[in-house]
Design an enzyme around this catalytic site. Structure first.
Site, PDB file in Angstrom:
ATOM      1  N   HIS A 101       6.424  -1.903   1.389  1.00  0.00           N
ATOM      2  CA  HIS A 101       5.446  -1.092   0.742  1.00  0.00           C
ATOM      3  C   HIS A 101       4.192  -1.047   1.887  1.00  0.00           C
ATOM      4  O   HIS A 101       4.060  -1.996   2.542  1.00  0.00           O
ATOM      5  CB  HIS A 101       4.896  -1.809  -0.415  1.00  0.00           C
ATOM      6  CG  HIS A 101       3.900  -0.721  -1.292  1.00  0.00           C
ATOM      7  ND1 HIS A 101       3.995   0.384  -1.636  1.00  0.00           N
ATOM      8  CD2 HIS A 101       2.621  -1.086  -1.282  1.00  0.00           C
ATOM      9  CE1 HIS A 101       3.029   0.805  -2.360  1.00  0.00           C
ATOM     10  NE2 HIS A 101       2.140   0.160  -1.974  1.00  0.00           N
TER      11      HIS A 101
ATOM     12  N   CYS B 123       4.965   5.728  -0.789  1.00  0.00           N
ATOM     13  CA  CYS B 123       4.024   5.102  -0.147  1.00  0.00           C
ATOM     14  C   CYS B 123       3.961   5.386   1.457  1.00  0.00           C
ATOM     15  O   CYS B 123       2.755   5.703   1.989  1.00  0.00           O
ATOM     16  CB  CYS B 123       4.155   3.390  -0.303  1.00  0.00           C
ATOM     17  SG  CYS B 123       5.718   2.819   0.628  1.00  0.00           S
TER      18      CYS B 123
ATOM     19  N   HIS C 236      -3.460   3.587  -1.733  1.00  0.00           N
ATOM     20  CA  HIS C 236      -1.857   3.854  -1.555  1.00  0.00           C
ATOM     21  C   HIS C 236      -1.377   4.541  -2.631  1.00  0.00           C
ATOM     22  O   HIS C 236      -1.964   4.737  -3.705  1.00  0.00           O
ATOM     23  CB  HIS C 236      -1.337   2.404  -1.420  1.00  0.00           C
ATOM     24  CG  HIS C 236      -1.573   1.555  -2.646  1.00  0.00           C
ATOM     25  ND1 HIS C 236      -0.397   0.581  -3.091  1.00  0.00           N
ATOM     26  CD2 HIS C 236      -2.306   1.518  -3.855  1.00  0.00           C
ATOM     27  CE1 HIS C 236      -0.742   0.001  -4.054  1.00  0.00           C
ATOM     28  NE2 HIS C 236      -2.082   0.700  -4.651  1.00  0.00           N
TER      29      HIS C 236
END
Length: 341
Positions: A304, A256, A316
């Site tokens: 995240h 990420c 993402h």
């Protein structure tokens, strides 16, 4: 010829005990079967998703440790170079003082204070000499420079030793976190292996449907808040469909923060390695303020990160088994946004 005796029949008591034991075994087996039934496909998926999430947490910690490791290695190299240069300067100063001593010896004797310096610990020289009146100004200056250089070198060597200890600690953290990630992934795979072929196929189909969101959805009509955000989002869009992989920063696969770091690098902005560090950049904003290209942080520990794409969607790199894709923000616990530029 040996006699053949009929076996003695089991006593009533023995039969009763055996029967009771068998019944107990059957009961325990039945209870165990009832207490630990085979988990359903949805239960397995929930557990696997949790393990993937925990693996991502450990990965961001490993990313941070790896970045710190690189910084420490660079700092140690710089300190060691500085120590080497300082040692050369010290050697030159000592040679100069030795030349003075040789000249004095040839002219009829060596100054006792210089003799003391040359034959004892230089660090303590100025403290050992009660008076420097007998030394020339040039000799005094040379001795003081040597002492100052020795003290500086001692401090730099200590700094290098401290950095080396930090490096060893950081390297261990990195190793531990990598093992933790692998352990989580292994546990997840074991759970997936417990499914039937039909259940596995169903999960694969679910993931395939989710991964099809690489196609541009309806992102609304919001415009980026800055040229930087717009450029970052365009860069991230070029990576749609590439697989997620822990600790990767491209170009074949991403995690990420690797993806968001790459996206902003293409916009001319360097971001730190981890999602937690990236969260400290720019200006923090609320959900209603988000514009395309803004960073979006999820989960309490901010493990995240994504780019806001518009219309409540983010772009993402989600987790293992997925690809870089668009996804609804509602699928994860939103914390805050960050605007860069």
């Amino acid at each position: 010829m040996g006699s053949h005796r009929r076996p003695k029949p089991a006593s009533r008591t023995r039969v009763t005990v055996l029967s009771a034991t068998a019944a107990a075994v059957v009961a325990l087996t039945s209870q165990a079967a009832q207490a630990d039934p085979k988990p359903s496909k949805d239960e397995v998926k929930s557990k696997v998703d949790k393990l993937y999430d925990e693996a991502e947490q450990a990965t961001e910690a490993a990313n941070g440790a790896k970045e710190k490791q690189g910084q420490l290695e660079q700092q140690i190299s710089q300190i060691q170079d500085k120590v080497a240069r300082g040692q050369q300067e010290l050697n030159t100063l000592r040679q100069g003082l030795g030349s003075m001593a040789s000249a004095q010896y040839r002219s009829g004797g060596i100054d006792p204070s210089i003799a003391l310096f040359l034959s004892s610990n230089p660090d303590d020289f100025l403290e050992k000499v009660s008076s420097l009146d007998q030394l020339s100004a040039h000799q005094t200056d040379a001795l003081q420079k040597i002492q100052g250089k020795q003290r500086a070198l001692a401090q730099e060597r200590k700094e290098a030793q401290d950095k080396l200890k930090d490096l060893a600690d950081t390297t261990k953290v990195l190793s531990d976190k990598k093992q933790e990630v692998q352990g989580k992934l292994s546990d997840a795979q074991k759970l997936l292996n417990s499914l039937t072929a039909q259940e596995k196929a169903s999960l694969v189909a679910d993931d395939a449907r989710a991964n099809r969101s690489t196609e541009r959805p309806d992102l609304g009509k919001d415009v980026p808040a800055s040229q930087v955000g717009a450029a970052a989002l365009r860069a991230a869009e070029t990576q749609l469909g590439k697989p997620y992989s822990y600790g990767k920063t491209g170009m074949a696969s991403w995690d990420c923060s690797g993806l968001t770091g790459y996206a902003y690098a293409q916009a001319g902005v360097h971001l730190p390695r981890t999602s937690q560090e990236q969260a400290t950049m720019g200006t923090r904003i609320g959900r209603s303020e988000l514009k395309p290209g803004d960073l979006v942080l999820f989960f309490d520990d901010l493990h995240h990160i994504a780019l806001y794409a518009g219309n409540n969607m983010v772009l993402h790199a989600p987790r293992t088994g997925t690809v870089v894709r668009y996804e609804s923000m509602d699928n994860m616990p939103f914390q805050f946004g960050v605007r860069i530029g």
